[in-house]
Scaffold this active site. Structure first.
Site, PDB file in Angstrom:
ATOM      1  N   TYR A 164     -10.863  -4.165   4.169  1.00 34.27           N
ATOM      2  CA  TYR A 164      -9.922  -3.787   5.217  1.00 34.27           C
ATOM      3  C   TYR A 164     -10.721  -3.607   6.502  1.00 34.27           C
ATOM      4  O   TYR A 164     -11.534  -2.699   6.624  1.00 34.27           O
ATOM      5  CB  TYR A 164      -9.245  -2.466   4.814  1.00 34.27           C
ATOM      6  CG  TYR A 164      -8.122  -1.975   5.720  1.00 34.27           C
ATOM      7  CD1 TYR A 164      -8.138  -2.137   7.092  1.00 34.27           C
ATOM      8  CD2 TYR A 164      -7.039  -1.307   5.164  1.00 34.27           C
ATOM      9  CE1 TYR A 164      -7.117  -1.673   7.895  1.00 34.27           C
ATOM     10  CE2 TYR A 164      -6.009  -0.823   5.954  1.00 34.27           C
ATOM     11  CZ  TYR A 164      -6.053  -1.010   7.322  1.00 34.27           C
ATOM     12  OH  TYR A 164      -5.041  -0.527   8.115  1.00 34.27           O
ATOM     13  N   ASP A 205      -4.995   9.353  10.903  1.00 38.64           N
ATOM     14  CA  ASP A 205      -3.646   8.871  11.192  1.00 38.64           C
ATOM     15  C   ASP A 205      -3.146   9.359  12.539  1.00 38.64           C
ATOM     16  O   ASP A 205      -3.407  10.492  12.957  1.00 38.64           O
ATOM     17  CB  ASP A 205      -2.681   9.326  10.099  1.00 38.64           C
ATOM     18  CG  ASP A 205      -2.876   8.566   8.811  1.00 38.64           C
ATOM     19  OD1 ASP A 205      -2.770   7.335   8.840  1.00 38.64           O
ATOM     20  OD2 ASP A 205      -3.142   9.200   7.775  1.00 38.64           O
ATOM     21  N   GLU A 214       0.852  -1.184   0.000  1.00 41.38           N
ATOM     22  CA  GLU A 214       0.000   0.000   0.000  1.00 41.38           C
ATOM     23  C   GLU A 214       0.892   1.240   0.000  1.00 41.38           C
ATOM     24  O   GLU A 214       1.710   1.415   0.921  1.00 41.38           O
ATOM     25  CB  GLU A 214      -0.894   0.049   1.236  1.00 41.38           C
ATOM     26  CG  GLU A 214      -2.010  -0.963   1.253  1.00 41.38           C
ATOM     27  CD  GLU A 214      -2.889  -0.832   2.490  1.00 41.38           C
ATOM     28  OE1 GLU A 214      -3.994  -1.412   2.472  1.00 41.38           O
ATOM     29  OE2 GLU A 214      -2.472  -0.158   3.449  1.00 41.38           O
TER      30      GLU A 214
END
Length: 272
Positions: free
Chosen positions: A175, A60, A49
């Site tokens: 995911y 994040d 990725e």
């Protein structure tokens, strides 16, 4: 069948778990990224990725935020990263390559333009972290027209309808975010993860990759026991940050990937 789908199917037939690795493209310098990718591949990673650095990465944690800041300061952009992918493909034509991005950089380029350019340089699929499947029809259409897989996220807060939508709209894999919060390394996996995955397995028929917080081989084995494979990002990005020079960065992530690959294969690979 796409290159990504073939790789995941191959690992399943081998009785092995898939190992997906994330790194921020352009960190610390764009010209170093192909060598870092090569180190991960040599360490046994199955899918790469490539994270697109973004100025406001809300999903994040600090490690990935710092990586994005370094990459942007060094001049990385979506356009330059796509051009850089040619260098990766020049040395490895088979590794599945995914773009992992927030929506804004792709939206600015335009879905049609992005899909065509990504496919032309050898990208296999795309995950847009802040694009829910219910709002992704035009995006999915353009990616499908370019032959790119689309990967969507599911999480502990996903209700049954969201899980069904993620299953329908995802190609390649789903995911599953193993815990709430932002990306980052954790000392242990969530206590509720096993129960969550039983529910997810009932609704999702696509391969499931489990990520967020996996930091070592033992955690990778525990997570992989519940899924078709695992995704590791922050632990790799932190090693890149810690490396004092390009050679040390490559060595650190190669040995880390090799340790995780060995742990997964010892735990799951069928004897021949």
């Amino acid at each position: 069948m796409s290159r990504l789908q073939k790789r995941l199917q191959q690992r399943k037939l081998e009785g092995r778990k898939s190992f997906v690795a994330y790194l921020t493209a352009g960190d610390p310098r764009l010209e170093e990224t192909p060598a870092l990718v090569a180190a991960l591949i040599h360490g046994g990673v199955d899918v790469i990725e490539l994270g697109i650095p973004f100025s406001d990465p809300l999903a994040d944690g600090p490690v990935n935020q710092r990586a994005a800041e370094r990459a942007l300061a060094a001049g990385a952009s979506l356009s330059k990263i796509l051009e850089m992918v040619k260098s990766i493909r020049a040395v490895d034509a088979e590794i599945p390559l995914l773009i992992f991005s927030y929506l804004n950089p792709i939206l600015q380029m335009g879905f049609d333009e992005f899909g065509k350019r990504a496919a032309a340089v050898g990208i296999d699929g795309v995950l847009v972290v802040d694009l829910p499947p219910e709002e992704a029809d035009s995006f999915r259409h353009e990616m499908r027209m370019s032959g790119l897989d689309t990967i969507f996220l599911a999480s502990p807060t996903s209700d049954l309808e969201r899980l069904r939508q993620v299953n329908i709209q995802s190609s390649g894999f789903v995911y599953y975010v193993s815990r709430m919060g932002v990306t980052g390394m954790q000392s242990q996996l969530s206590d509720t993860l096993e129960a969550e995955m039983r529910l997810v397995r009932r609704e999702v028929q696509k391969p499931i990759m489990l990520g967020f917080g996996i930091t070592n081989g033992a955690q990778a084995v525990s997570a992989a026991a519940l899924a078709d494979g695992i995704i590791i990002g922050s632990a790799i990005v932190k090693l890149i940050e810690d490396g004092r020079n390009s050679q040390e960065r490559r060595d650190l992530i190669f040995h880390f990937a090799a340790e995780v690959r060995r742990a997964l294969d010892e735990a799951f690979q069928k004897s021949i």
